[in-house]
Scaffold this active site. Sequence first.
Site, PDB file in Angstrom:
ATOM      1  CD  GLU A   1      10.165 -46.677  92.116  1.00 30.19           C
ATOM      2  OE1 GLU A   1       9.570 -47.758  91.929  1.00 30.19           O
ATOM      3  OE2 GLU A   1      10.685 -46.192  93.146  1.00 30.19           O
TER       4      GLU A   1
ATOM      5  CB  SER B   1       8.868 -50.763 102.378  1.00 34.97           C
ATOM      6  OG  SER B   1       9.076 -52.112 102.565  1.00 34.97           O
TER       7      SER B   1
ATOM      8  CG  HIS C   1      29.705 -38.620  81.462  1.00 36.40           C
ATOM      9  ND1 HIS C   1      29.571 -39.543  80.351  1.00 36.40           N
ATOM     10  CD2 HIS C   1      30.168 -37.413  81.179  1.00 36.40           C
ATOM     11  CE1 HIS C   1      30.353 -38.673  79.399  1.00 36.40           C
ATOM     12  NE2 HIS C   1      30.778 -37.412  79.647  1.00 36.40           N
TER      13      HIS C   1
ATOM     14  CE  LYS D   1      12.741 -48.013 100.249  1.00 34.12           C
ATOM     15  NZ  LYS D   1      13.096 -49.503  99.638  1.00 34.12           N
TER      16      LYS D   1
END
Length: 464
Positions: A297, A284, A163, A290
């Site tokens: 992804e 970024s 979980h 970043k």
Amino acid sequence: MAKNEQPIRLWGGRFTGVTDPLMDQYNESLSMDRVFYAQDIKGSIAYARANVKTGILTQEEFEIIEKGLGEVMKEWEQGKFEPAPGDEDIHTANERRLGEVIGTHIAGKLHTGRSRNDQVATDMRMWLRDELILIEEYLVDLLKVIAQRAEQDIDYIMPSYTHLQRAQPIRWSHWLLSYATAFQSDLERLRFTKKNVNKLPLGCGAVAGNAFGIDRVQMAKELGFEGLIMNSMSAVGDRDFVVEVLQCASSIGSHLSRWSEDLIIYSSLEFGYVKLADAYTTGSSLMPQKKNSDSLELLRGKSGRMFGAMAGLMMSIKGIPSTYNKDLQESVQPMLDTVKTLKDSLQIAARSLATATVYPEKMRAALSPDMLATDLAEYLVRKGVPFRETHHLAGRMVALAEDENKGMNELTVKQYQSVDKRFGDDVLSVFDYERSVELKSTTGGTSRSAVLEQLEALKKSLSG
Ligand code: ARG
């Protein structure tokens, strides 16, 4: 109305030829199936050779065809092949060009008893089986990288999650090998699928079979097929071999996606267990600090596209009547796209993992004594207390530690014994993460020996 005049269409004046140009474009597949040029030519040579035995071609005619096809092949290889306006697909393009090279009298005999229906299925299967060899190789490479890391990083202990809540301590290698288990099943499925793909449809004609007694076994041998499709209707109407590959890809994709998701979480600053090499991340354009896990992804995102290709093709073919229908042409695009995506994804995954840095001290810092509450319960079980009771007692110790705002390992033996006398003087020895993982030594567990057992099994399956 004069003979050659087109009727005036109610829906507009933009149509010029006999065929609607939009229909030509809608119908053509050369833009995609040109990738099968070599398979198409090899298939035609095998077909022509077999037609010497049937008496359709003389040996001399065969040799002219073979030579002509060799020239067409060269044109493709050198990027000199020039498609003509009427070239609907790779089969018509190659045959048209052969006619130009050797004359239509002999070239016109090549297609005797053959149809584009058995031809396209043959081309696709030949193309796919070669691609599957590469895909298998890349999948094995990924498994090897996992095995290597699992071996080299075996000392690292981290939290496991259910979980997405911290559960019990495990070895990082155990996490790695959990995905190897899934990829190993994928590998078996892929190897099975490879066999189904490598069966020959050629010599089945349009639907009913070949009327000239062509030797299909000889063609299968020449073209490297392991067997024949035994029913002509199935040979021309079946795209299950593509569906199967797309299903394999979807399964691999879904495993890659979950694997990526874990690593994205682990590489966030909050976790900090892993860091991807710069080669597989981007920054970024706005936020200078970043560093994004783009490779992971994209793996997660592209897996969705592969699944979509599978679902789309199954949808396209599920309702068509028996044998060849043009709908089947729609199997080419998802096949090409998925094969490329899968090959790229497997390589990106292997490279991302091979070059990632792992931070065992971060993993260790994320462990907390409450993750050993089950070990505490099992400690009492070893002293003869029933588990249901020990679970409750361990729960009370968790609550006490919370009340005291302390770690469970910081409570005194006295405090333990105040809750239950059966907690011995050695109770605090439970709070040792190494001890916890080492206790899980049954096959499949996270102890060193159990992890090494998994590793051995994995390595064996890769060499076999
Ligand atoms: N380009 C077609 C395909 O990929 C080849 C088969 C066409 N056959 C036909 N009877 N129209 O499916």
